[in-house]
Design a protein around this motif. Structure first.
Motif, PDB file in Angstrom:
ATOM      1  N   HIS A  85       0.809  -1.218   0.000  1.00 19.72           N
ATOM      2  CA  HIS A  85       0.000   0.000   0.000  1.00 19.72           C
ATOM      3  C   HIS A  85       0.843   1.270   0.000  1.00 19.72           C
ATOM      4  O   HIS A  85       0.316   2.359   0.249  1.00 19.72           O
ATOM      5  CB  HIS A  85      -0.986  -0.035   1.173  1.00 19.72           C
ATOM      6  N   GLY A  86       2.138   1.132  -0.304  1.00 19.26           N
ATOM      7  CA  GLY A  86       3.007   2.299  -0.443  1.00 19.26           C
ATOM      8  C   GLY A  86       3.203   3.087   0.834  1.00 19.26           C
ATOM      9  O   GLY A  86       3.416   4.297   0.787  1.00 19.26           O
ATOM     10  N   LEU A  87       3.155   2.416   1.971  1.00 20.09           N
ATOM     11  CA  LEU A  87       3.240   3.119   3.251  1.00 20.09           C
ATOM     12  C   LEU A  87       4.655   3.249   3.800  1.00 20.09           C
ATOM     13  O   LEU A  87       4.903   4.079   4.673  1.00 20.09           O
ATOM     14  CB  LEU A  87       2.366   2.409   4.292  1.00 20.09           C
ATOM     15  N   VAL A  88       5.592   2.443   3.311  1.00 19.88           N
ATOM     16  CA  VAL A  88       6.916   2.386   3.933  1.00 19.88           C
ATOM     17  C   VAL A  88       7.676   3.707   3.792  1.00 19.88           C
ATOM     18  O   VAL A  88       8.132   4.272   4.787  1.00 19.88           O
ATOM     19  CB  VAL A  88       7.735   1.206   3.376  1.00 19.88           C
ATOM     20  N   TYR A  92       4.179   5.264   8.351  1.00 20.21           N
ATOM     21  CA  TYR A  92       2.860   4.816   8.782  1.00 20.21           C
ATOM     22  C   TYR A  92       2.891   4.541  10.270  1.00 20.21           C
ATOM     23  O   TYR A  92       3.945   4.524  10.898  1.00 20.21           O
ATOM     24  CB  TYR A  92       2.418   3.567   8.008  1.00 20.21           C
ATOM     25  N   ARG A  93       1.723   4.317  10.830  1.00 17.32           N
ATOM     26  CA  ARG A  93       1.603   3.963  12.235  1.00 17.32           C
ATOM     27  C   ARG A  93       1.073   2.542  12.315  1.00 17.32           C
ATOM     28  O   ARG A  93       0.144   2.176  11.610  1.00 17.32           O
ATOM     29  CB  ARG A  93       0.655   4.917  12.954  1.00 17.32           C
ATOM     30  N   LEU A  94       1.651   1.767  13.213  1.00 14.23           N
ATOM     31  CA  LEU A  94       1.218   0.408  13.495  1.00 14.23           C
ATOM     32  C   LEU A  94       0.735   0.402  14.943  1.00 14.23           C
ATOM     33  O   LEU A  94       1.476   0.792  15.840  1.00 14.23           O
ATOM     34  CB  LEU A  94       2.381  -0.560  13.303  1.00 14.23           C
ATOM     35  N   LEU A  95      -0.510  -0.011  15.162  1.00 14.40           N
ATOM     36  CA  LEU A  95      -1.097   0.073  16.492  1.00 14.40           C
ATOM     37  C   LEU A  95      -1.807  -1.227  16.841  1.00 14.40           C
ATOM     38  O   LEU A  95      -2.537  -1.783  16.016  1.00 14.40           O
ATOM     39  CB  LEU A  95      -2.129   1.218  16.524  1.00 14.40           C
ATOM     40  N   ALA A  96      -1.594  -1.682  18.060  1.00 17.41           N
ATOM     41  CA  ALA A  96      -2.356  -2.815  18.595  1.00 17.41           C
ATOM     42  C   ALA A  96      -2.927  -2.389  19.939  1.00 17.41           C
ATOM     43  O   ALA A  96      -2.178  -2.012  20.839  1.00 17.41           O
ATOM     44  CB  ALA A  96      -1.472  -4.040  18.751  1.00 17.41           C
ATOM     45  N   ASN A  97      -4.234  -2.406  20.065  1.00 16.03           N
ATOM     46  CA  ASN A  97      -4.892  -2.130  21.338  1.00 16.03           C
ATOM     47  C   ASN A  97      -5.028  -3.457  22.077  1.00 16.03           C
ATOM     48  O   ASN A  97      -5.480  -4.443  21.504  1.00 16.03           O
ATOM     49  CB  ASN A  97      -6.282  -1.525  21.105  1.00 16.03           C
ATOM     50  N   VAL A  98      -4.643  -3.465  23.362  1.00 18.11           N
ATOM     51  CA  VAL A  98      -4.699  -4.702  24.138  1.00 18.11           C
ATOM     52  C   VAL A  98      -5.443  -4.442  25.444  1.00 18.11           C
ATOM     53  O   VAL A  98      -5.043  -3.586  26.231  1.00 18.11           O
ATOM     54  CB  VAL A  98      -3.287  -5.255  24.425  1.00 18.11           C
ATOM     55  N   GLY A 115      -2.039   5.150   7.534  1.00 13.48           N
ATOM     56  CA  GLY A 115      -1.122   5.911   6.702  1.00 13.48           C
ATOM     57  C   GLY A 115      -1.862   6.733   5.673  1.00 13.48           C
ATOM     58  O   GLY A 115      -3.073   6.903   5.736  1.00 13.48           O
ATOM     59  N   GLY A 116      -1.084   7.250   4.734  1.00 12.56           N
ATOM     60  CA  GLY A 116      -1.661   8.026   3.652  1.00 12.56           C
ATOM     61  C   GLY A 116      -1.695   9.514   3.904  1.00 12.56           C
ATOM     62  O   GLY A 116      -2.106  10.277   3.031  1.00 12.56           O
ATOM     63  N   ALA A 117      -1.269   9.940   5.092  1.00 18.30           N
ATOM     64  CA  ALA A 117      -1.228  11.367   5.448  1.00 18.30           C
ATOM     65  C   ALA A 117      -0.463  11.490   6.764  1.00 18.30           C
ATOM     66  O   ALA A 117      -0.352  10.511   7.503  1.00 18.30           O
ATOM     67  CB  ALA A 117      -2.636  11.924   5.623  1.00 18.30           C
ATOM     68  N   PRO A 118       0.045  12.699   7.077  1.00 21.50           N
ATOM     69  CA  PRO A 118       0.655  12.882   8.404  1.00 21.50           C
ATOM     70  C   PRO A 118      -0.388  12.576   9.478  1.00 21.50           C
ATOM     71  O   PRO A 118      -1.548  12.992   9.383  1.00 21.50           O
ATOM     72  CB  PRO A 118       1.053  14.368   8.416  1.00 21.50           C
ATOM     73  N   LEU A 119       0.019  11.849  10.513  1.00 25.20           N
ATOM     74  CA  LEU A 119      -0.927  11.348  11.494  1.00 25.20           C
ATOM     75  C   LEU A 119      -0.971  12.138  12.795  1.00 25.20           C
ATOM     76  O   LEU A 119      -1.825  11.894  13.638  1.00 25.20           O
ATOM     77  CB  LEU A 119      -0.627   9.878  11.795  1.00 25.20           C
ATOM     78  N   GLY A 120      -0.057  13.067  12.983  1.00 28.42           N
ATOM     79  CA  GLY A 120      -0.081  13.873  14.210  1.00 28.42           C
ATOM     80  C   GLY A 120       0.472  13.098  15.395  1.00 28.42           C
ATOM     81  O   GLY A 120       1.064  12.034  15.258  1.00 28.42           O
ATOM     82  N   PRO A 121       0.232  13.641  16.605  1.00 32.75           N
ATOM     83  CA  PRO A 121       0.785  12.995  17.807  1.00 32.75           C
ATOM     84  C   PRO A 121       0.178  11.621  18.038  1.00 32.75           C
ATOM     85  O   PRO A 121      -0.947  11.339  17.616  1.00 32.75           O
ATOM     86  CB  PRO A 121       0.410  13.961  18.925  1.00 32.75           C
TER      87      PRO A 121
END
Length: 125
Positions: A85-88, A92-98, A115-121
């Protein structure tokens, strides 16, 4: 509703049903270790969920019970989806909620790729 990640696996959860083909999903990747599909409520221009095929509630459950080949296969699937998906390059952000404090809502281990845009804090302040 956040879940307790220490509870036994619920075979009726939404991701288990998607894995069995009982519910539709916009699938972007499938292999023997994982399935990836677009989130139905995207929080970024690209928001994909990557789900291991095995019945794991959380990272703790996965790291304790999955064998090395399954762990490696899942992690490779996450990387394959990000590359496809052209994210590298842009990032991008990788998130796992536990668990409840982490905001996990589906009792099946999954990671979110944003991804696909700046994600902020990372966290709202």
């Amino acid at each position: 509703m956040p879940i307790d990640a220490t509870q036994p696996y619920d075979h009726g959860n939404i991701f288990a049903r998607i894995l069995r083909g009982e519910l539709p999903a916009r699938i972007v990747h499938e292999d023997e270790w994982a399935i990836a599909f677009h989130d139905i409520n995207p929080q970024a221009p690209v928001h994909i969920l990557v789900v291991p095929r095995g019945p794991y509630v959380s990272w703790d459950d996965f790291s304790a019970r999955a064998d090395a080949e399954e762990i490696a296969g899942f992690i490779r699937a996450v990387g394959a989806v990000a590359r496809a998906h052209g994210l590298v390059a842009p990032g991008y952000r990788l998130l796992a909620n536990v668990g409840g404090h982490g905001g996990q809502e589906v009792p099946h281990l999954h990671v979110h790729l944003f991804g696909g845009a700046p994600l902020g804090p990372m966290l709202a302040r």
